[in-house]
Enzyme design. Structure first.
Site, mmCIF file in Angstrom:
data_model
loop_
_atom_site.group_PDB
_atom_site.id
_atom_site.type_symbol
_atom_site.label_atom_id
_atom_site.label_comp_id
_atom_site.label_asym_id
_atom_site.label_seq_id
_atom_site.Cartn_x
_atom_site.Cartn_y
_atom_site.Cartn_z
ATOM 1 C CE LYS A 66 -4.077 -1.924 2.301
ATOM 2 N NZ LYS A 66 -4.979 -1.842 3.475
ATOM 3 C CG HIS A 73 -6.407 -9.726 4.794
ATOM 4 N ND1 HIS A 73 -5.545 -9.201 3.836
ATOM 5 C CD2 HIS A 73 -6.368 -8.851 5.827
ATOM 6 C CE1 HIS A 73 -5.049 -8.066 4.283
ATOM 7 N NE2 HIS A 73 -5.522 -7.839 5.495
ATOM 8 C CE1 TYR A 119 -2.811 -9.851 12.630
ATOM 9 C CE2 TYR A 119 -1.626 -7.806 12.279
ATOM 10 C CZ TYR A 119 -2.463 -8.787 11.825
ATOM 11 O OH TYR A 119 -2.960 -8.716 10.547
#
Length: 312
Positions: free
Chosen positions: A183, A254, A289
């Site tokens: 990105k 994903h 995470y």
């Protein structure tokens, strides 16, 4: 969702503008259509024309949507649509000010990313479909291994070339690396694990076998007709593969990226390293995470500690 009614001409003109001039994706145009239908219905219920709406009415609309249980992310998406419409309407001279400017959606907690357990991820990566076409099986196995091994986004996987060139990414099998453009045009290099490297070698040995000597497609992963595979096809193949492997949930690319990040963090505890491997510009994106890792530890505690739960 209000009953489907004809949108006002100004709203229809805006949808045509975003579809033809801004070239938004059909799915995005559909979301904008739904948002504008909702705005028109709420304005009519309140006895107002859409172009006559003021900030207090927009705030009441947002509060009403939130009270009905509409998720904050959906409200934020519609507010963005409304904000864009009124900004464009101001350019047309239809309104003097944008009544949506400065109005934000209610805050909602970010959902935890969905990740497989280690055993399930290994089960999927190691799965071999003996009944499948050998060419397709080699390709799908290599894609699955690489997604889990390197934590790539599906677009990054689809954009990989066999070797360095003018593309957005390439495989350096000798060095055991994939070089990708993520990105924002951010480039990064990610290691390829030994099982993924072996799967890629098997795929490369078969990759060109279906096509003639004039075939010169640079893409690493291709479809049956020899063209670069699309992200949508990767989603479909991985979903089918996870079902064939006996996993209780359908897996999309994903999920393997989340699994990669979660499992590396569980093993290493190095949040900065995971940030670099995932290509996150901001470490706050990676920190989610740590919540997933804590959830994993909490479950292990519940199952293992003799005083974690009351005995029946």
């Amino acid at each position: 969702m209000p009953d489907a009614v004809a949108l006002a001409p100004q709203l229809q003109a805006y949808l045509q503008h975003v579809a033809s001039e801004r070239r938004l994706a059909p799915r995005t145009v559909a979301i904008y259509t739904e948002g504008l239908q909702q705005l028109q219905a709420m304005a009519a219920q309140a006895g107002h024309e859409v172009l006559a709406l003021q900030p207090p009415q927009i705030r009441r609309f947002v509060a009403a949507l939130h009270a009905k249980g509409r998720h904050g992310r959906s409200i934020a998406l519609w507010l963005s649509c409304w904000r864009g419409f009124f900004k464009w309407a101001a350019w047309q001279g239809w309104v003097e000010r944008n009544p949506v400017e400065g109005i934000r959606a209610p805050k909602t907690s970010k959902p935890l990313p969905k990740a497989l357990g280690v055993d399930a991820a290994v089960q999927l990566a190691a799965f071999v479909n003996a009944a499948a076409d050998p060419w397709e099986e080699a390709r799908d196995a290599a894609m699955t291994e690489l997604l889990y091994s390197s934590g790539l986004r599906v677009s990054e996987l689809a954009n990989l070339d066999v070797q360095a060139g003018s593309g957005l990414g390439w495989l350096d099998l000798q060095a055991g690396l994939v070089h990708v453009t993520g990105k924002g045009g951010k480039r990064r290099s990610v290691p390829v694990g030994a099982p993924a490297k072996a799967a890629l070698q098997r795929w490369l040995a078969l990759r060109a076998s279906r096509f003639g000597v004039q075939w010169a497609e640079p893409a690493l992963f291709v479809g049956a007709r020899g063209a670069r595979i699309t992200p949508q096809m990767v989603w479909l193949r991985l979903r089918q593969r996870s079902q064939q492997a006996g996993l209780p949930v359908a897996v999309h690319p994903h999920v393997l990226r989340h699994s990669f990040a979660s499992h590396v963090l569980q093993s290493s505890g190095d949040l900065r390293a995971v940030q670099e491997l995932l290509g996150h510009a901001n470490i706050s994106t990676t920190q989610i995470y740590t919540r997933l890792d804590f959830q994993h530890l909490a479950q292990a505690y519940e199952q293992a500690h003799p005083r974690a739960r009351k005995k029946p």
